[in-house]
Write an enzyme that holds these catalytic residues in place. Structure first.
Site, PDB file in Angstrom:
ATOM      1  CE  LYS A  22      -5.496   7.218   4.497  1.00  0.00           C
ATOM      2  NZ  LYS A  22      -5.834   6.620   2.941  1.00  0.00           N
ATOM      3  CG  ASN A  23      -7.481   3.322   3.854  1.00  0.00           C
ATOM      4  OD1 ASN A  23      -7.332   4.625   3.674  1.00  0.00           O
ATOM      5  ND2 ASN A  23      -6.202   2.781   3.874  1.00  0.00           N
ATOM      6  CB  CYS A 116       0.769   7.889  -1.489  1.00  0.00           C
ATOM      7  SG  CYS A 116       0.230   8.615  -0.378  1.00  0.00           S
ATOM      8  NE  ARG A 121      -2.209   3.592  -4.847  1.00  0.00           N
ATOM      9  CZ  ARG A 121      -2.594   4.373  -3.737  1.00  0.00           C
ATOM     10  NH1 ARG A 121      -2.024   5.354  -3.420  1.00  0.00           N
ATOM     11  NH2 ARG A 121      -3.649   3.924  -3.164  1.00  0.00           N
ATOM     12  CG  ASP A 306      -1.811   1.077   4.115  1.00  0.00           C
ATOM     13  OD1 ASP A 306      -3.080   1.237   4.128  1.00  0.00           O
ATOM     14  OD2 ASP A 306      -1.104   1.032   3.160  1.00  0.00           O
ATOM     15  NE  ARG A 398      -3.410  12.352   1.013  1.00  0.00           N
ATOM     16  CZ  ARG A 398      -3.378  11.968  -0.201  1.00  0.00           C
ATOM     17  NH1 ARG A 398      -2.247  12.150  -0.845  1.00  0.00           N
ATOM     18  NH2 ARG A 398      -4.282  11.381  -0.924  1.00  0.00           N
TER      19      ARG A 398
HETATM   20  C1  EPZ Z   1      -6.317   1.118  -0.697  1.00  0.00           C
HETATM   21  O1  EPZ Z   1      -5.652   1.624  -1.809  1.00  0.00           O
HETATM   22  C2  EPZ Z   1      -5.719   1.852   0.268  1.00  0.00           C
HETATM   23  N1  EPZ Z   1      -6.466   3.100   0.085  1.00  0.00           N
HETATM   24  C3  EPZ Z   1      -4.408   1.970   0.451  1.00  0.00           C
HETATM   25  O2  EPZ Z   1      -4.158   2.798   1.646  1.00  0.00           O
HETATM   26  C4  EPZ Z   1      -3.863   0.603   0.872  1.00  0.00           C
HETATM   27  O3  EPZ Z   1      -2.378   0.651   0.517  1.00  0.00           O
HETATM   28  C5  EPZ Z   1      -4.235  -0.403  -0.407  1.00  0.00           C
HETATM   29  O4  EPZ Z   1      -5.641  -0.253  -0.443  1.00  0.00           O
HETATM   30  C6  EPZ Z   1      -4.106  -1.811   0.059  1.00  0.00           C
HETATM   31  O5  EPZ Z   1      -4.560  -2.282   1.307  1.00  0.00           O
HETATM   32  C7  EPZ Z   1      -7.696   3.541   0.486  1.00  0.00           C
HETATM   33  O6  EPZ Z   1      -8.395   2.753   0.920  1.00  0.00           O
HETATM   34  C8  EPZ Z   1      -8.072   4.758   0.193  1.00  0.00           C
HETATM   35  P1  EPZ Z   1      -5.421  -1.812  -4.142  1.00  0.00           P
HETATM   36  P2  EPZ Z   1      -6.371   0.912  -3.152  1.00  0.00           P
HETATM   37  O7  EPZ Z   1      -6.379  -1.383  -5.162  1.00  0.00           O
HETATM   38  O8  EPZ Z   1      -7.707   0.512  -3.224  1.00  0.00           O
HETATM   39  C9  EPZ Z   1      -2.989  -2.730  -8.122  1.00  0.00           C
HETATM   40  C10 EPZ Z   1      -3.014   4.462   2.834  1.00  0.00           C
HETATM   41  O9  EPZ Z   1      -1.708   4.930   3.047  1.00  0.00           O
HETATM   42  N2  EPZ Z   1      -4.219  -2.470  -8.833  1.00  0.00           N
HETATM   43  O10 EPZ Z   1      -5.806  -2.632  -3.191  1.00  0.00           O
HETATM   44  O11 EPZ Z   1      -5.569   1.794  -4.371  1.00  0.00           O
HETATM   45  C11 EPZ Z   1      -2.269  -1.925  -7.335  1.00  0.00           C
HETATM   46  O12 EPZ Z   1      -1.505  -1.155  -8.373  1.00  0.00           O
HETATM   47  C12 EPZ Z   1      -3.177   3.903   1.359  1.00  0.00           C
HETATM   48  O13 EPZ Z   1      -3.848   4.556   3.510  1.00  0.00           O
HETATM   49  C13 EPZ Z   1      -4.392  -2.784 -10.156  1.00  0.00           C
HETATM   50  O14 EPZ Z   1      -3.387  -3.243 -10.705  1.00  0.00           O
HETATM   51  O15 EPZ Z   1      -5.194  -0.563  -3.206  1.00  0.00           O
HETATM   52  C14 EPZ Z   1      -1.856  -2.370  -6.152  1.00  0.00           C
HETATM   53  O16 EPZ Z   1      -0.452  -2.822  -6.711  1.00  0.00           O
HETATM   54  C15 EPZ Z   1      -1.910   3.748   0.555  1.00  0.00           C
HETATM   55  N3  EPZ Z   1      -5.405  -2.489 -10.941  1.00  0.00           N
HETATM   56  C16 EPZ Z   1      -2.481  -3.365  -5.813  1.00  0.00           C
HETATM   57  O17 EPZ Z   1      -3.437  -3.715  -6.934  1.00  0.00           O
HETATM   58  C17 EPZ Z   1      -6.359  -1.886 -10.159  1.00  0.00           C
HETATM   59  O18 EPZ Z   1      -7.502  -1.547 -10.794  1.00  0.00           O
HETATM   60  C18 EPZ Z   1      -3.184  -3.201  -4.617  1.00  0.00           C
HETATM   61  O19 EPZ Z   1      -3.929  -2.107  -4.853  1.00  0.00           O
HETATM   62  C19 EPZ Z   1      -6.306  -1.726  -9.000  1.00  0.00           C
HETATM   63  C20 EPZ Z   1      -5.233  -2.174  -8.160  1.00  0.00           C
END
Ligand code: EPZ
Length: 417
Positions: A22-23, A116, A121, A306, A398
């Site tokens: 998915k990701n 979610c 986020r 995850d 999802r």
């Molecule tokens: C991706 O989400 C995945 N989703 C998530 O999977 C996964 O948990 C996550 O990466 C971490 O591996 C998809 O790929 C569609 P991040 P993403 O940006 O990109 C902070 C699932 O269950 N952050 O790496 O949203 C954020 O708040 C889903 O498949 C900022 O502060 O994750 C978090 O604390 C859930 N500012 C941390 O970074 C930003 O601009 C990690 O977020 C962006 C992120």
């Protein structure tokens, strides 16, 4: 509302071809917007996030064909730049369309992405990087309007290895004028899949000592790409084996992407055999696992956030105490209350959960509150005595292509109601 009913106590047996990731596919669907031609994808998982994203591509003006796990996207014409709040609001990955649309059309009207309930986020890292490349944006309550005459390559550095921000900036830089360097990028296997797919489309993305170097190109070409196996789905099935025992062979999965996870499972008492060439993992475990784990989630190659809820479910019945520290998201313990309803003994202090070993779980009525928490409840139900009924099972759909059917075919008594 959908329910999943799980009857615990049956060991798993058999083999499974792991669905496409998915990701990986979600950013790759955005990448298809960059090319004024045809992008063909295989092993695309049939999950609701993919169906919703394909709807968004159609709304932007793409032609989409989907047959089973094969998707063909044609994006020749002018793409219009506005997305509906009802779809964007529930799917965080919809914001990945911003980088691609700014690179392709120079504008996008969208809304603050939802997703979610595992944390605030924010998208500050995405917006800061896009602004450094010359994009401008206005946020008016939930609406975000972005535009750019022509994105310019520049030197970028992420203060946190955000997966989504890395992907958005890669998508924006592919067609930008000049060279973009990206330090501090995320290194998840799904990022590598996006890079491989983009380079197959004619982009020019290299890595040098951890820094991504993207040389903008003027156009891309028709291409075909196979989505790699979903390591979180594979990890979920391995946790299911660790919960109710059995022996399962997983195909279409690269063991390298689960290195830390496999090591933790081995130390807890699971037998594992991997084949990096054939892309298979074989697992065998008695139920419950004899030992616990000490896990700390983090950016790849740390333990994947995850799988945190899912492994917590499995460890609720392991023979010894476990500890899990969640460092990626600030509120990703909502499943604890639901696991406690099944008899799990879990204590949370700050960002760390302590799971007592040796619990016996009893089936009951529980609620899925996000995608991975829902999968965790299914894993717990496999270990529990009696029947577990999981409400809001649509969350699970999802990211999992027919989880009830997959578990049933492996010998579990699971039904979608
Ligand atoms: C991706 O989400 C995945 N989703 C998530 O999977 C996964 O948990 C996550 O990466 C971490 O591996 C998809 O790929 C569609 P991040 P993403 O940006 O990109 C902070 C699932 O269950 N952050 O790496 O949203 C954020 O708040 C889903 O498949 C900022 O502060 O994750 C978090 O604390 C859930 N500012 C941390 O970074 C930003 O601009 C990690 O977020 C962006 C992120």
């Amino acid at each position: 509302m959908a329910y999943i009913q799980v009857e615990g106590g049956n060991p798993l047996k058999g083999s499974l071809v792991v669905q496409g990731a998915k990701n990986a596919v979600l950013p790759i669907l955005s990448a298809a917007l960059l090319h004024k031609g045809t992008t063909e994808l295989s092993e695309v998982p049939d999950i609701s996030d993919v169906r919703d994203t394909l709807e968004l591509l159609k709304l932007l003006g793409c032609r989409v064909e989907k047959q089973g796990h094969r998707v063909v996207i044609r994006a020749e014409g002018h793409l219009s730049g506005s997305l509906p709040q009802r779809m964007v609001g529930r799917m965080r990955s919809s914001f990945l369309l911003a980088g691609a649309m700014l690179g392709r059309e120079g504008r996008l009207e969208t809304f603050y992405p939802g997703g979610c309930t595992i944390g605030a986020r924010p998208i500050d890292l995405h917006l800061a990087g896009l602004r450094s490349m010359g994009a401008e944006y206005v946020i008016d309550r939930d609406r975000i309007s972005l535009w750019a005459k022509r994105l310019q390559g520049t030197d970028l550095k992420l203060s946190y290895p955000s997966v989504g921000a890395t992907e958005n900036l890669l998508l924006a830089a592919a067609l930008a004028e000049g060279v973009t360097t990206l330090k501090g990028a995320a290194r998840e296997p799904e990022i590598q899949a996006l890079i491989t797919c983009l380079n197959g489309m004619g982009a020019d993305i290299r890595e040098d000592k951890g820094t991504l170097i993207i040389t903008g190109v003027s156009r891309l070409q028709d291409s075909a790409y196979e989505i790699p196996g979903d390591r979180i789905v594979a990890g979920t099935i391995l946790a299911a084996v660790g919960s109710c025992g059995g022996e399962v062979r997983l195909e279409h999965i690269e063991p390298e992407g689960l290195r830390g996870v496999l090591e933790a499972l081995r130390q807890a008492g699971m037998e594992l055999w991997t084949d990096e060439v054939k892309h298979t993992i074989r697992a065998r475990a008695a139920s419950p696992l004899p030992r616990g784990m000490k896990l700390v989630t983090g950016p790849f190659p740390e333990f994947p956030t995850d799988l945190q809820a899912i492994f917590m479910a499995m460890l609720s019945v392991a023979g010894e105490e476990s500890k899990i520290q969640e460092t990626v998201f600030e509120s990703r313990f909502r499943h604890v209350k639901q696991l406690r309803r099944l008899g799990a003994e879990i204590e949370v202090v700050g960002d760390t959960a302590r799971i007592a070993g040796g619990s016996t779980l009893q089936g009951g009525l529980v609620e899925a509150q996000d995608l991975r928490a829902g999968a965790a409840l299914a894993v717990a139900g496999l270990a529990a005595e009696g029947i577990t009924l999981i409400s809001h099972a649509e969350y699970i759909a999802r990211g999992y292509e027919d989880l009830p059917g997959v578990l049933q075919r492996l010998g579990a008594h699971v039904a979608l109601l």
